[in-house]
Design a protein around this motif. Structure first.
Motif, PDB file in Angstrom:
ATOM      1  N   ILE A  21       3.596  36.930  43.974  1.00 37.11           N
ATOM      2  CA  ILE A  21       2.535  38.063  44.782  1.00 37.11           C
ATOM      3  C   ILE A  21       0.823  36.746  45.136  1.00 37.11           C
ATOM      4  CG2 ILE A  21       0.724  39.837  45.127  1.00 37.11           C
ATOM      5  CD1 ILE A  21       3.026  41.366  43.831  1.00 37.11           C
ATOM      6  N   THR A  22       0.926  36.820  44.474  1.00 37.87           N
ATOM      7  CA  THR A  22      -1.194  35.872  44.470  1.00 37.87           C
ATOM      8  C   THR A  22      -0.718  34.677  45.745  1.00 37.87           C
ATOM      9  OG1 THR A  22      -1.049  36.455  41.951  1.00 37.87           O
ATOM     10  CG2 THR A  22      -2.068  34.441  43.089  1.00 37.87           C
ATOM     11  N   LEU A  23       0.647  33.514  45.788  1.00 44.00           N
ATOM     12  CA  LEU A  23       0.553  32.951  46.299  1.00 44.00           C
ATOM     13  C   LEU A  23       1.369  33.381  47.635  1.00 44.00           C
ATOM     14  CD1 LEU A  23       3.099  30.306  44.446  1.00 44.00           C
ATOM     15  CD2 LEU A  23       0.694  30.158  45.492  1.00 44.00           C
ATOM     16  N   TRP A  24       1.624  34.279  48.066  1.00 43.51           N
ATOM     17  CA  TRP A  24       1.718  34.990  48.895  1.00 43.51           C
ATOM     18  C   TRP A  24       0.058  35.345  49.629  1.00 43.51           C
ATOM     19  CZ3 TRP A  24       4.414  40.677  49.318  1.00 43.51           C
ATOM     20  CH2 TRP A  24       4.336  41.339  51.029  1.00 43.51           C
ATOM     21  N   ILE A  25      -0.176  36.311  49.049  1.00 42.36           N
ATOM     22  CA  ILE A  25      -2.034  36.329  49.768  1.00 42.36           C
ATOM     23  C   ILE A  25      -2.782  35.317  49.927  1.00 42.36           C
ATOM     24  CG2 ILE A  25      -4.175  37.421  48.914  1.00 42.36           C
ATOM     25  CD1 ILE A  25      -1.803  39.355  46.902  1.00 42.36           C
ATOM     26  N   ARG A  26      -2.629  33.737  48.511  1.00 40.80           N
ATOM     27  CA  ARG A  26      -3.402  32.752  49.226  1.00 40.80           C
ATOM     28  C   ARG A  26      -3.062  31.887  50.293  1.00 40.80           C
ATOM     29  NH1 ARG A  26      -5.715  29.625  44.343  1.00 40.80           N
ATOM     30  NH2 ARG A  26      -4.498  27.951  46.062  1.00 40.80           N
ATOM     31  N   TYR A  28      -2.215  32.943  53.189  1.00 40.33           N
ATOM     32  CA  TYR A  28      -3.644  33.272  54.879  1.00 40.33           C
ATOM     33  C   TYR A  28      -4.740  33.127  54.893  1.00 40.33           C
ATOM     34  CZ  TYR A  28       0.647  36.870  55.511  1.00 40.33           C
ATOM     35  OH  TYR A  28       1.902  38.025  56.206  1.00 40.33           O
ATOM     36  N   PHE A  29      -4.859  31.707  53.430  1.00 44.15           N
ATOM     37  CA  PHE A  29      -6.463  31.536  53.700  1.00 44.15           C
ATOM     38  C   PHE A  29      -5.877  29.766  53.266  1.00 44.15           C
ATOM     39  CE2 PHE A  29      -6.625  35.649  52.132  1.00 44.15           C
ATOM     40  CZ  PHE A  29      -8.148  35.815  52.800  1.00 44.15           C
ATOM     41  N   GLY A  30      -4.106  29.360  53.484  1.00 39.09           N
ATOM     42  CA  GLY A  30      -4.346  27.853  53.015  1.00 39.09           C
ATOM     43  C   GLY A  30      -3.123  27.521  52.737  1.00 39.09           C
ATOM     44  N   SER A  31      -2.258  26.297  52.542  1.00 36.16           N
ATOM     45  CA  SER A  31      -0.716  26.410  52.158  1.00 36.16           C
ATOM     46  C   SER A  31      -0.879  25.968  51.215  1.00 36.16           C
ATOM     47  CB  SER A  31      -0.019  25.633  53.628  1.00 36.16           C
ATOM     48  OG  SER A  31      -0.341  26.553  54.403  1.00 36.16           O
ATOM     49  N   ASP A  32       0.039  26.520  49.524  1.00 36.91           N
ATOM     50  CA  ASP A  32       0.099  26.086  48.297  1.00 36.91           C
ATOM     51  C   ASP A  32       1.571  25.342  49.160  1.00 36.91           C
ATOM     52  OD1 ASP A  32      -1.402  26.304  46.832  1.00 36.91           O
ATOM     53  OD2 ASP A  32      -1.394  28.923  47.329  1.00 36.91           O
ATOM     54  N   TYR A  33       1.900  24.292  48.351  1.00 37.89           N
ATOM     55  CA  TYR A  33       3.271  22.733  48.658  1.00 37.89           C
ATOM     56  C   TYR A  33       3.412  22.399  47.261  1.00 37.89           C
ATOM     57  CZ  TYR A  33       0.544  19.058  48.869  1.00 37.89           C
ATOM     58  OH  TYR A  33       0.133  17.933  49.272  1.00 37.89           O
ATOM     59  N   ILE A  34       4.953  22.262  47.098  1.00 38.32           N
ATOM     60  CA  ILE A  34       4.956  21.064  46.382  1.00 38.32           C
ATOM     61  C   ILE A  34       6.166  20.519  46.782  1.00 38.32           C
ATOM     62  CG2 ILE A  34       6.980  23.308  45.348  1.00 38.32           C
ATOM     63  CD1 ILE A  34       6.625  21.421  42.840  1.00 38.32           C
ATOM     64  N   SER A  35       5.931  19.581  46.353  1.00 41.08           N
ATOM     65  CA  SER A  35       7.197  18.124  47.603  1.00 41.08           C
ATOM     66  C   SER A  35       7.948  17.267  46.564  1.00 41.08           C
ATOM     67  CB  SER A  35       6.349  17.430  48.366  1.00 41.08           C
ATOM     68  OG  SER A  35       6.877  16.930  49.256  1.00 41.08           O
ATOM     69  N   ARG A  36       9.287  17.132  47.129  1.00 35.22           N
ATOM     70  CA  ARG A  36       9.628  16.271  46.423  1.00 35.22           C
ATOM     71  C   ARG A  36      10.059  15.069  46.680  1.00 35.22           C
ATOM     72  NH1 ARG A  36      14.906  13.804  46.054  1.00 35.22           N
ATOM     73  NH2 ARG A  36      15.497  12.580  43.558  1.00 35.22           N
ATOM     74  N   ARG A  37       9.300  13.607  47.154  1.00 34.51           N
ATOM     75  CA  ARG A  37       9.083  13.066  47.901  1.00 34.51           C
ATOM     76  C   ARG A  37       9.700  11.137  48.035  1.00 34.51           C
ATOM     77  NH1 ARG A  37       3.951  11.352  51.021  1.00 34.51           N
ATOM     78  NH2 ARG A  37       4.998   9.889  52.361  1.00 34.51           N
ATOM     79  N   VAL A  38      10.592  10.774  48.677  1.00 36.35           N
ATOM     80  CA  VAL A  38      11.005   9.736  48.118  1.00 36.35           C
ATOM     81  C   VAL A  38      11.650   8.358  49.483  1.00 36.35           C
ATOM     82  CG1 VAL A  38      13.912   7.717  48.017  1.00 36.35           C
ATOM     83  CG2 VAL A  38      13.125  10.673  47.025  1.00 36.35           C
ATOM     84  N   ARG A  92      -2.985  21.752  48.374  1.00 32.91           N
ATOM     85  CA  ARG A  92      -3.072  22.497  48.990  1.00 32.91           C
ATOM     86  C   ARG A  92      -3.658  22.114  49.657  1.00 32.91           C
ATOM     87  NH1 ARG A  92      -3.776  28.276  49.371  1.00 32.91           N
ATOM     88  NH2 ARG A  92      -5.061  29.187  49.975  1.00 32.91           N
ATOM     89  N   LEU A  93      -3.030  22.558  51.253  1.00 32.24           N
ATOM     90  CA  LEU A  93      -3.660  22.609  52.678  1.00 32.24           C
ATOM     91  C   LEU A  93      -4.875  23.564  53.041  1.00 32.24           C
ATOM     92  CD1 LEU A  93      -0.574  21.126  53.954  1.00 32.24           C
ATOM     93  CD2 LEU A  93      -2.233  19.534  52.771  1.00 32.24           C
ATOM     94  N   GLY A  94      -6.004  23.113  53.829  1.00 27.30           N
ATOM     95  CA  GLY A  94      -7.080  23.848  54.888  1.00 27.30           C
ATOM     96  C   GLY A  94      -6.035  24.806  56.108  1.00 27.30           C
ATOM     97  N   VAL A  95      -7.004  25.901  55.874  1.00 27.52           N
ATOM     98  CA  VAL A  95      -5.995  26.489  57.206  1.00 27.52           C
ATOM     99  C   VAL A  95      -6.075  25.700  58.852  1.00 27.52           C
ATOM    100  CG1 VAL A  95      -6.807  28.444  58.955  1.00 27.52           C
ATOM    101  CG2 VAL A  95      -7.294  28.412  57.053  1.00 27.52           C
ATOM    102  N   GLY A  96      -5.110  25.870  59.541  1.00 27.01           N
ATOM    103  CA  GLY A  96      -4.926  25.029  60.911  1.00 27.01           C
ATOM    104  C   GLY A  96      -4.586  23.433  60.423  1.00 27.01           C
ATOM    105  N   HIS A  97      -3.662  23.269  59.455  1.00 28.86           N
ATOM    106  CA  HIS A  97      -3.529  22.038  58.576  1.00 28.86           C
ATOM    107  C   HIS A  97      -2.025  22.157  59.900  1.00 28.86           C
ATOM    108  CE1 HIS A  97       0.092  23.741  56.610  1.00 28.86           C
ATOM    109  NE2 HIS A  97      -0.584  24.348  56.374  1.00 28.86           N
ATOM    110  N   VAL A  98      -1.326  20.857  60.262  1.00 32.97           N
ATOM    111  CA  VAL A  98       0.056  20.213  60.971  1.00 32.97           C
ATOM    112  C   VAL A  98       0.948  21.374  60.626  1.00 32.97           C
ATOM    113  CG1 VAL A  98       1.550  18.496  61.575  1.00 32.97           C
ATOM    114  CG2 VAL A  98      -0.473  18.158  61.448  1.00 32.97           C
ATOM    115  N   PHE A  99       1.633  22.171  61.634  1.00 33.83           N
ATOM    116  CA  PHE A  99       2.536  23.154  60.951  1.00 33.83           C
ATOM    117  C   PHE A  99       1.901  24.888  60.564  1.00 33.83           C
ATOM    118  CE2 PHE A  99       5.170  19.225  60.423  1.00 33.83           C
ATOM    119  CZ  PHE A  99       5.661  19.198  61.625  1.00 33.83           C
TER     120      PHE A  99
END
Length: 192
Positions: A21-26, A28-38, A92-99
Motif C-alpha cells: 500500500i505504501t509503495l502503491w501510494i508513492r 503516483y509521485f515517482g517510481s520505486d524500483y529494484i533491478s538485477r543487471r548483468v 527512486r525515479l522522479g515524476v516524468g522519467h522515461v517509461f
C-alpha cells in the motif's frame, strides 16, 4: 506450533500488505524500483547490459526485461570483464522519467490495470529496449489481506464460542464439562 506459524504467516502477510500500500501510494509521485543487471558486452566505444526490473509506477507494478546499450563517441571506455555477475540496484525515479507514461488501453483487462508492454528509446549515445507485464498494485494488496482476514475471522469466531460456552474447535456445548470437550476431546483454552 501450528497456531504460532499461522499467526506468524498472518503478521508477515499484513506487513507485506502495508508495504505494498505504501509503495502503491508513492507510485503516483515517482517510481520505486529494484533491478538485477548483468553486463553482456564491453567494447572500447560501447557497453551493453541486460536487466530485470520490478517497478511501482502510477498505480501499477511493472516487471520488465530490458536491454540497454551506451555508446561513447569521444573517449574510449575501459573494458570490463564479462563474468555474468549480476548487480542489484534499487532506487527512486522522479515524476516524468522515461517509461513513466500510462500504458495503452486496448481492452477490458487494460482498464483494470493488466497490460503487456514493449517499447524503447534511442538517443545519440544510448539505446534502450524494454518489454514486460504490468498489473495493478491493488492485486497483491488484496492477496496479502486474505490470510490476515481469515485469521482474524477465525479468532473472532473462537472468541465468541468461548464466551458463550462452546468448544472453540468444534462448537459443541461444553458448559457441563469446561475442562475437555466431550465431542472432539480437545482441552479447552480455560485450562491453558
Amino acid at each position: 506450533m501450528k497456531r504460532a506459524l499461522t499467526i506468524l504467516f498472518a503478521n508477515l502477510s499484513l506487513l507485506l500488505c502495508a508495504l505494498t500500500i505504501t509503495l502503491w501510494i508513492r507510485s503516483y509521485f515517482g517510481s520505486d524500483y529494484i533491478s538485477r543487471r548483468v553486463l553482456v558486452e564491453s567494447e572500447p566505444h560501447m557497453v551493453r547490459h541486460h536487466s530485470h526490473t520490478l517497478t511501482f509506477t502510477r498505480g501499477s507494478i511493472r516487471l520488465a526485461s530490458e536491454d540497454d546499450t551506451y555508446f561513447s563517441h569521444r573517449t574510449t571506455m575501459p573494458l570490463h570483464p564479462i563474468d555474468g555477475t549480476p548487480h542489484w540496484t534499487y532506487g527512486r525515479l522522479g515524476v516524468g522519467h522515461v517509461f513513466w507514461g500510462d500504458l495503452p488501453v486496448r481492452s477490458f483487462w487494460n482498464r483494470l490495470g493488466f497490460n503487456i508492454f514493449y517499447g524503447g528509446m534511442a538517443t545519440a549515445f544510448s539505446d534502450e529496449m524494454q518489454n514486460g507485464i504490468a498489473f495493478p498494485a491493488w492485486l497483491p494488496t488484496v492477496l496479502f489481506l486474505i490470510v490476515p482476514a481469515l485469521w482474524f475471522r477465525r479468532a473472532l469466531k473462537n472468541r465468541r464460542r468461548h464466551r458463550i460456552g462452546l468448544c472453540p474447535h468444534c462448537g459443541y456445548d461444553i458448559r457441563a464439562t469446561p475442562q475437555r470437550c466431550p465431542e472432539c476431546g480437545r482441552v479447552t483454552l480455560a485450562n491453558h
